[in-house]
Motif scaffolding. Structure first.
Motif, mmCIF file in Angstrom:
data_model
loop_
_atom_site.group_PDB
_atom_site.id
_atom_site.type_symbol
_atom_site.label_atom_id
_atom_site.label_comp_id
_atom_site.label_asym_id
_atom_site.label_seq_id
_atom_site.Cartn_x
_atom_site.Cartn_y
_atom_site.Cartn_z
ATOM 1 N N UNK A 344 1.269 -0.651 -0.032
ATOM 2 C CA UNK A 344 0.301 0.130 -0.483
ATOM 3 C C UNK A 344 1.047 0.809 0.241
ATOM 4 N N UNK A 345 2.019 1.475 0.997
ATOM 5 C CA UNK A 345 2.549 2.594 0.866
ATOM 6 C C UNK A 345 3.770 2.811 -0.218
ATOM 7 N N UNK A 346 4.278 1.048 -0.940
ATOM 8 C CA UNK A 346 5.114 1.444 -2.475
ATOM 9 C C UNK A 346 3.962 1.964 -3.295
ATOM 10 N N UNK A 347 2.741 1.627 -3.152
ATOM 11 C CA UNK A 347 1.891 1.972 -4.622
ATOM 12 C C UNK A 347 1.581 3.713 -4.317
ATOM 13 N N UNK A 348 0.909 3.690 -2.834
ATOM 14 C CA UNK A 348 0.495 5.471 -2.558
ATOM 15 C C UNK A 348 1.951 6.172 -3.059
ATOM 16 N N UNK A 349 3.571 5.962 -3.502
ATOM 17 C CA UNK A 349 4.481 7.170 -3.198
ATOM 18 C C UNK A 349 3.614 7.733 -4.679
ATOM 19 N N UNK A 350 2.699 6.983 -5.734
ATOM 20 C CA UNK A 350 3.187 8.346 -7.369
ATOM 21 C C UNK A 350 1.722 8.761 -6.566
ATOM 22 N N UNK A 351 1.178 8.640 -5.641
ATOM 23 C CA UNK A 351 -0.053 10.281 -5.311
ATOM 24 C C UNK A 351 1.087 11.509 -4.895
ATOM 25 N N UNK A 352 2.696 11.076 -4.529
ATOM 26 C CA UNK A 352 3.237 12.210 -4.730
ATOM 27 C C UNK A 352 3.502 12.638 -5.560
ATOM 28 N N UNK A 353 3.273 14.732 -6.181
ATOM 29 C CA UNK A 353 3.470 14.638 -7.461
ATOM 30 C C UNK A 353 4.467 16.180 -7.068
ATOM 31 N N UNK A 354 6.007 16.323 -8.258
ATOM 32 C CA UNK A 354 6.369 17.503 -8.008
ATOM 33 C C UNK A 354 5.249 18.198 -9.404
ATOM 34 N N UNK A 355 5.262 19.582 -9.126
ATOM 35 C CA UNK A 355 4.384 20.854 -9.995
ATOM 36 C C UNK A 355 5.798 21.253 -10.750
ATOM 37 N N UNK A 356 6.897 21.001 -9.531
ATOM 38 C CA UNK A 356 7.523 22.016 -11.440
ATOM 39 C C UNK A 356 9.149 22.357 -10.532
ATOM 40 N N UNK A 357 10.030 22.048 -11.026
ATOM 41 C CA UNK A 357 10.911 21.811 -10.963
ATOM 42 C C UNK A 357 12.124 23.152 -9.940
ATOM 43 N N UNK A 358 11.607 23.752 -10.286
ATOM 44 C CA UNK A 358 12.147 25.275 -10.084
ATOM 45 C C UNK A 358 13.365 26.034 -8.463
ATOM 46 N N UNK A 359 12.805 25.062 -7.804
ATOM 47 C CA UNK A 359 13.062 25.162 -6.505
ATOM 48 C C UNK A 359 14.266 23.967 -5.992
ATOM 49 N N UNK A 360 14.402 23.337 -7.480
ATOM 50 C CA UNK A 360 15.703 22.462 -7.629
ATOM 51 C C UNK A 360 17.428 22.723 -7.191
ATOM 52 N N UNK A 361 17.990 22.510 -7.290
ATOM 53 C CA UNK A 361 19.173 23.941 -7.030
ATOM 54 C C UNK A 361 20.312 23.185 -7.927
ATOM 55 N N UNK A 362 20.885 23.053 -9.099
ATOM 56 C CA UNK A 362 22.036 22.546 -9.773
ATOM 57 C C UNK A 362 23.532 23.481 -9.286
ATOM 58 N N UNK A 363 24.569 22.862 -10.055
ATOM 59 C CA UNK A 363 26.020 23.343 -10.007
ATOM 60 C C UNK A 363 25.699 24.539 -11.045
ATOM 61 N N UNK A 364 24.667 24.406 -12.050
ATOM 62 C CA UNK A 364 24.535 25.182 -13.014
ATOM 63 C C UNK A 364 23.907 26.341 -13.004
ATOM 64 N N UNK A 365 22.652 25.961 -11.974
ATOM 65 C CA UNK A 365 21.785 26.975 -11.867
ATOM 66 C C UNK A 365 21.854 27.745 -10.138
ATOM 67 N N UNK A 366 21.965 29.019 -10.022
ATOM 68 C CA UNK A 366 22.582 29.590 -8.849
ATOM 69 C C UNK A 366 21.124 30.037 -8.281
ATOM 70 N N UNK A 367 21.687 30.301 -7.403
ATOM 71 C CA UNK A 367 20.293 30.654 -5.733
ATOM 72 C C UNK A 367 19.801 31.151 -6.602
ATOM 73 N N UNK A 368 18.745 31.907 -6.818
ATOM 74 C CA UNK A 368 17.491 33.400 -7.173
ATOM 75 C C UNK A 368 17.703 33.759 -5.814
ATOM 76 N N UNK A 369 18.183 35.259 -6.383
ATOM 77 C CA UNK A 369 18.743 35.306 -4.539
ATOM 78 C C UNK A 369 17.413 35.826 -3.359
ATOM 79 N N UNK A 370 15.876 35.843 -3.578
ATOM 80 C CA UNK A 370 15.156 35.685 -2.390
ATOM 81 C C UNK A 370 15.478 33.800 -1.812
ATOM 82 N N UNK A 371 15.423 32.854 -2.423
ATOM 83 C CA UNK A 371 15.714 31.861 -2.756
ATOM 84 C C UNK A 371 16.991 31.574 -1.749
#
Length: 388
Positions: A344-371
């Protein structure tokens, strides 16, 4: 499969009826499941650990039975259900203590409540603590790992979602011995994942079946807090692995899976042992090593024989076919019981959704000033945990 679950539940009930019984002779079937390996003597430190593990294993089997294979066993809201010896490891290696744990969980929940990029995320302590523990309770880093984990699952949804242990092909792959987990912990308290890779049939199985079997195994292990703290050991036998297995993968996809997997899946991989690596597949091994961190690479160990493996691994955690005490078929049966209990828990993981990747910080992506200001604030709050 239903018949198997009912048989296993009946077997578990027989075991749990023995709770509290001492000095008596157990039945043969109970001895086969909870036997104490003959290679361990009562006076040795390893044996004392194993005796304690037998009690833990009985408790696990009791949980499987009592939850009626639903995987909905309850836990303290702050995750404070660790045995003393595990708490000590958590404090020493992860900077975890009750106060830090409680306040870090509060910060994670407050962040999720305000975060518009994530929908339907689990907020139970077990789920959130896996990200906090793998990042040693740095709240900002735990948040980034959670975002990357969700992005990893959704980017490769055809490989990493729909983790159903009752799927006939995936269940058959596990039952064959391709991947399963020993019911015994090693002397350091770690679960041991065992891979018999020749059981994979490229004519029957796909890259998706492989990934689902792996992720189903890892997610099930993470559902137990003790595994999050103590980490996991891996033993893979690559003897007679079909070379055609390589053709199941797109090279670019395989490269990304390896790299993102290390960065995104919140597991503590303590040791990775490879046995009988075929010469033609050494280039695949070298390629995989080029895609992971130096820290992870240093935990890879190659063995040319069982004797070499036995010098590094407690043989009692291995199947009988590899020098242990419990036959592989029995280990697999117990593991299937564990993963089915968490369905039940394994299948329930599919309910979690990432609506945007804007919050993911990578080496190529600098932090926005407010972030940046938000991260600094959270870090400051975390540092106060040690002095409050």
């Amino acid at each position: 499969m239903t018949e198997f679950i009912l048989q296993l539940a009946g077997r578990i009930r027989d075991i749990t009826r023995m709770d509290g019984v001492s000095g008596g002779e157990h039945s043969g079937s109970v001895q086969k499941v909870l036997r104490r390996p003959s290679c361990l003597q009562e006076s040795s430190p390893v044996s004392r650990h194993r005796l304690a593990h037998d009690d833990q294993r009985a408790a696990l089997l009791h949980r499987i039975s009592s939850t009626k294979m639903t995987g909905t066993d309850r836990e303290p809201e702050d995750g404070g259900n660790l045995p003393t010896e595990v708490e000590n490891v958590a404090r020493k290696e992860l900077r975890e203590d009750p106060n830090t744990r409680k306040q870090a969980l509060r910060l994670m929940r407050e962040w999720l409540a305000k975060n518009r990029d994530i929908s339907n995320c689990r907020t139970d302590s077990n789920f959130l603590l896996r990200f906090l523990r793998v990042k040693k309770f740095s709240v900002p880093m735990a948040q980034q790992t959670l975002l990357k984990y969700l992005n990893f699952r959704q980017t490769f949804s055809h490989l990493l979602m729909r983790l159903d242990p009752l799927d006939p092909v995936v269940e058959g792959l596990i039952r064959s011995g391709y991947i399963f987990v020993s019911p015994y912990r090693d002397a350091l308290g770690r679960r041991v994942v065992i891979y018999i890779t020749r059981m994979l049939d490229p004519q029957v199985h796909t890259a998706a079946h492989m990934c689902q079997a792996h992720m189903l195994t890892y997610e099930t292990l993470l559902e137990e807090d003790k595994n999050q703290v103590m980490g996991v050991c891996h033993v893979a036998d690559l003897r007679q692995l079909p070379l055609s297995t390589v053709t199941l993968w797109d090279p670019n996809e395989f490269s990304t899976i390896v790299k993102w997997g290390e960065q995104s899946v919140p597991m503590r991989h303590k040791e990775i042992h490879f046995l009988n690596v075929p010469t033609p597949l050494r280039y695949v091994y070298d390629f995989a090593c080029s895609r992971i961190s130096e820290k992870m690479k240093n935990r890879f160990v190659l063995h040319n024989s069982l004797d070499q493996l036995h010098n590094r691994i407690d043989t009692c955690v291995l199947p009988k076919e590899y020098g242990g005490t419990m036959p592989m078929t029995e280990m697999i049966e117990l593991w299937l019981g564990e993963v089915t209990a968490k369905r039940e828990r394994l299948l329930g993981l599919d309910n979690i959704q990432l609506l945007s990747t804007d919050g993911i910080i990578s080496r190529k992506k600098k932090y926005p000033q407010d972030h940046k200001s938000n991260i600094t604030s959270l870090t400051g709050s975390f540092r106060k945990l040690e002095v409050d």
